[in-house]
Write a protein that holds these residues in place. Structure first.
Motif, PDB file in Angstrom:
ATOM      1  N   TRP A  51       0.817  -1.221   0.000  1.00 52.85           N
ATOM      2  CA  TRP A  51       0.000   0.000   0.000  1.00 52.85           C
ATOM      3  C   TRP A  51       0.846   1.264   0.000  1.00 52.85           C
ATOM      4  CZ3 TRP A  51      -4.478  -0.130  -1.928  1.00 52.85           C
ATOM      5  CH2 TRP A  51      -5.240  -1.298  -1.823  1.00 52.85           C
ATOM      6  N   PHE A  52       1.888   1.230  -0.812  1.00 48.66           N
ATOM      7  CA  PHE A  52       2.698   2.438  -1.004  1.00 48.66           C
ATOM      8  C   PHE A  52       2.225   3.149  -2.266  1.00 48.66           C
ATOM      9  CE2 PHE A  52       6.051   4.234  -3.641  1.00 48.66           C
ATOM     10  CZ  PHE A  52       6.504   5.252  -2.818  1.00 48.66           C
ATOM     11  N   PHE A  67       3.091   7.989   0.483  1.00 51.69           N
ATOM     12  CA  PHE A  67       2.255   7.456   1.559  1.00 51.69           C
ATOM     13  C   PHE A  67       2.390   5.940   1.656  1.00 51.69           C
ATOM     14  CE2 PHE A  67       0.490  11.151  -0.439  1.00 51.69           C
ATOM     15  CZ  PHE A  67       0.134  11.974   0.609  1.00 51.69           C
ATOM     16  N   LEU A  68       2.435   5.474   2.885  1.00 45.39           N
ATOM     17  CA  LEU A  68       2.462   4.029   3.133  1.00 45.39           C
ATOM     18  C   LEU A  68       1.611   3.771   4.368  1.00 45.39           C
ATOM     19  CD1 LEU A  68       3.791   1.232   2.656  1.00 45.39           C
ATOM     20  CD2 LEU A  68       5.601   1.979   4.172  1.00 45.39           C
ATOM     21  N   MET A  69       0.604   2.945   4.238  1.00 41.76           N
ATOM     22  CA  MET A  69      -0.236   2.625   5.398  1.00 41.76           C
ATOM     23  C   MET A  69      -0.455   1.129   5.433  1.00 41.76           C
ATOM     24  SD  MET A  69      -3.521   5.091   5.824  1.00 41.76           S
ATOM     25  CE  MET A  69      -3.252   6.823   5.462  1.00 41.76           C
ATOM     26  N   GLU A  70      -0.101   0.513   6.540  1.00 43.12           N
ATOM     27  CA  GLU A  70      -0.401  -0.911   6.728  1.00 43.12           C
ATOM     28  C   GLU A  70      -1.556  -1.000   7.715  1.00 43.12           C
ATOM     29  OE1 GLU A  70       1.099  -2.797   4.816  1.00 43.12           O
ATOM     30  OE2 GLU A  70       3.142  -2.077   4.490  1.00 43.12           O
ATOM     31  N   ASP A  84       0.634   0.842  10.833  1.00 42.24           N
ATOM     32  CA  ASP A  84       1.960   1.368  10.490  1.00 42.24           C
ATOM     33  C   ASP A  84       1.733   2.460   9.455  1.00 42.24           C
ATOM     34  OD1 ASP A  84       4.625   1.670  10.312  1.00 42.24           O
ATOM     35  OD2 ASP A  84       5.014  -0.172   9.172  1.00 42.24           O
ATOM     36  N   ILE A  85       2.333   3.599   9.650  1.00 34.08           N
ATOM     37  CA  ILE A  85       2.027   4.728   8.750  1.00 34.08           C
ATOM     38  C   ILE A  85       3.288   5.539   8.463  1.00 34.08           C
ATOM     39  CG2 ILE A  85       1.179   5.961  10.839  1.00 34.08           C
ATOM     40  CD1 ILE A  85      -0.288   6.927   7.632  1.00 34.08           C
ATOM     41  N   GLN A  96      -1.777   6.848  13.572  1.00 35.54           N
ATOM     42  CA  GLN A  96      -1.367   5.549  14.123  1.00 35.54           C
ATOM     43  C   GLN A  96      -2.432   5.011  15.090  1.00 35.54           C
ATOM     44  OE1 GLN A  96       1.691   3.923  13.460  1.00 35.54           O
ATOM     45  NE2 GLN A  96       0.879   2.228  14.684  1.00 35.54           N
ATOM     46  N   GLY A  97      -2.911   3.812  14.850  1.00 35.82           N
ATOM     47  CA  GLY A  97      -3.880   3.178  15.756  1.00 35.82           C
ATOM     48  C   GLY A  97      -5.327   3.577  15.497  1.00 35.82           C
TER      49      GLY A  97
END
Ligand SMILES: Cc1cc2nc3c(=O)[nH]c(=O)nc-3n(C[C@H](O)[C@H](O)[C@H](O)COP(=O)(O)OP(=O)(O)OC[C@H]3O[C@@H](n4cnc5c(N)ncnc54)[C@H](O)[C@@H]3O)c2cc1C
Ligand code: FES
Ligand code: FES
Length: 466
Positions: free
Chosen positions: A350-351, A371-374, A382-383, A405-406
């Motif tokens: 998800w980059f 942007f990267l969001m797991e 994870d951001i 985050q979270g």
């Protein structure tokens, strides 16, 4: 004075350049009297000076369109150059590209024509056909592009004439160490590392697409120029497990070849980096080491959690790429230390990264957002958010990241996060964009990332009317 040995249109040349800063264009026109290659901007933008550089890479012959105005003679050791004078056959038969340019009236004043022909011949030789990409680095001020495009469309379908391959080229394929006390052209990494530690004031030149302009525009002379793009280890790309290690002197064209299958959105951005001519020489290491706040690769590589490998003599250290950029013009790099490579994790689905500039091609970014969001189910686990063009250095959006985050990923959360970007950045206004525009774009890119992701996951959503 050691000589630079290279080939021009099949003829071996032994040239001297005691200054270390003579460009190929200058040499072609003033010393070789090959005046077909034109000087327009003298800064890599217009393509009038395009020639083809042939070199052996990984046992393959590579034909690269390059801008001769910002290519130094010392970068040519063991390479072969084809100019507009070397495109037709020795008997005078025209190349299919030349024939088509005549047939479709592809020139009026003719000033841009040699450069355009060289870009098309390079594409023809390489078997590429996307004319938007091929010609993005060539400006014509009079013909109108229709006739040039028609010429390109017809000629790129034609077979390759045999004289293009039957040309004398360098016999030895391993580059040779050249240079003397003040100009270096090393090919051995360890020797270079030892030498640079003792000569930290030398000017390192990889592709020279930044340094070239110091010479052609700022009229600087370079103290102890050291050309590092022929050091084989610095051009290697290795993959081990989930990590790709990219040598600092890897050019953008090769970098795109290897990274595109992992990160298609980075590939889209790389294909908007300068032009074909620039990407064929500009390096990954140069784009990082120059410390520019608007370089395209750093925000993307920061969001991908890349690590920079710095080396001084035989001591290496690795640091998160974002820590390399300390302040405007200041990097965490010690005297005699150089960028050896960058490690890029490969597993991030998800980059996404986006470049915003006034023109699609051949333009410097106003803003670059990555942007990267797991997610763990719908929770942001994870951001990483990094921007270029919003601060004096490429920088993470720490407050926005901490907020996200979270949290549960939904439109409301993203809209709140968009406002927090104002805490992270106070962008300046300059000729590329106003402060307000930059901030609005940054927010919108975060929203674009969210909507793109929702769409890919099969969720359609739109912004509720306020
Ligand atoms: C017409 C044009 C268009 C451009 N378009 C873009 C664009 O779209 N996006 C973008 O980001 N940039 C762009 N640039 C800027 C430039 O092409 C890039 O920054 C490029 O990546 C620089 O790489 P290089 O190898 O040419 O660097 P060089 O000019 O060789 O070096 C740049 C700097 O880095 C240092 N350096 C190089 N390699 C190392 C190393 N291994 N270790 C330590 N120091 C090193 C040099 O000493 C110098 O200070 C453009 C430039 C031009 C002329
Ligand atoms: S003269 Fe314009 S790109 Fe070289
Ligand atoms: S034909 Fe005049 S600039 Fe292109």
């Amino acid at each position: 004075m050691s000589k630079i040995i290279f080939f021009i249109n099949g003829r071996q040349i032994a040239a001297e350049d005691p200054s270390g800063t003579t460009t190929l264009l200058e040499w072609l026109r003033e010393k070789a009297y090959l005046k077909g290659t034109k000087e327009g901007c003298n800064e890599g933008d217009c393509g009038a000076c395009t020639v083809i550089m042939e070199s052996m890479e990984d046992n393959r012959l590579i034909h690269s369109a390059v801008n001769s105005c910002i290519l130094f003679l010392h970068q040519l050791e063991n390479k072969s150059i084809r100019t507009i004078e070397g495109v037709s056959s020795p008997e005078g038969d025209l190349h299919p590209v030349q024939e088509a340019m005549i047939k479709f009236n592809g020139n009026q004043c003719g000033f841009c024509t040699p450069g355009i022909v060289m870009s098309l011949v390079s594409a023809h030789t390489n078997g590429t056909s996307d004319l938007d990409t091929i010609l993005a680095g060539n400006l014509c001020r009079c013909t109108g592009y229709d006739s040039i495009i028609n010429a390109g469309e017809e000629s790129l379908q034609k077979p390759r004439p045999d004289w293009i391959d039957n040309i004398e080229r360098p016999a030895h394929q391993v580059p040779q160490n050249t240079g003397n006390g003040t100009i270096r052209n090393p090919v051995c990494l360890d020797e270079f590392a030892d030498w640079y530690a003792e000569n930290p004031n030398a000017t390192l030149i990889a592709g020279g697409t930044d340094v070239g302009l110091w010479v052609t525009k700022d009229l600087k002379s370079l103290p102890t120029p050291c050309f590092i793009s022929d050091i084989p280890e610095l051009k290697k790309v290795k993959i081990s497990g989930n990590v790709m290690t990219v040598g600092a002197a890897t050019n953008l064209t090769k970098f795109d070849d290897v990274i595109s299958k992992y990160y298609p959105s980075l590939s889209v951005m790389i294909n908007r980096f300068g032009s074909v001519q620039i990407r064929n020489v500009a390096t990954v290491g140069g784009n990082i080491a120059n410390g520019s706040p608007i370089g395209d690769l750093p925000p993307a590589l920061i969001a991908l959690k890349s690590k920079l490998i710095l080396r001084r003599k035989d001591t290496r250290r690795k640091l998160p790429l974002e820590d390399f950029f300390v302040d405007y013009g200041v990097q965490d790099r010690q005297s005699g230390e150089f960028v050896e490579g960058v490690e890029i994790p490969l597993q991030h689905e998800w980059f996404r990264c986006y470049k915003i500039s006034k023109r699609r091609d051949q333009d410097i970014s106003a803003v670059c957002g990555s942007f990267l969001m797991e997610l763990n189910f719908q929770t942001i686990d994870d951001i990483r958010i990094a921007f270029g063009g919003l601060a004096a250095i490429p920088k993470r959006a720490s407050a926005t990241e901490a907020f996200l985050q979270g949290k549960t990923l939904n439109l409301e959360t993203i809209q709140m996060a968009m406002e927090l970007l104002e805490t992270d950045f106070k962008p300046i206004s300059d000729m590329r964009a106003s402060s307000a525009y930059r901030m609005q774009i940054a927010k919108n890119l975060l929203l674009k990332y969210y909507f793109g992701r929702q769409r890919m996951s099969g969720h359609q959503q739109s912004i509720p009317a306020r």
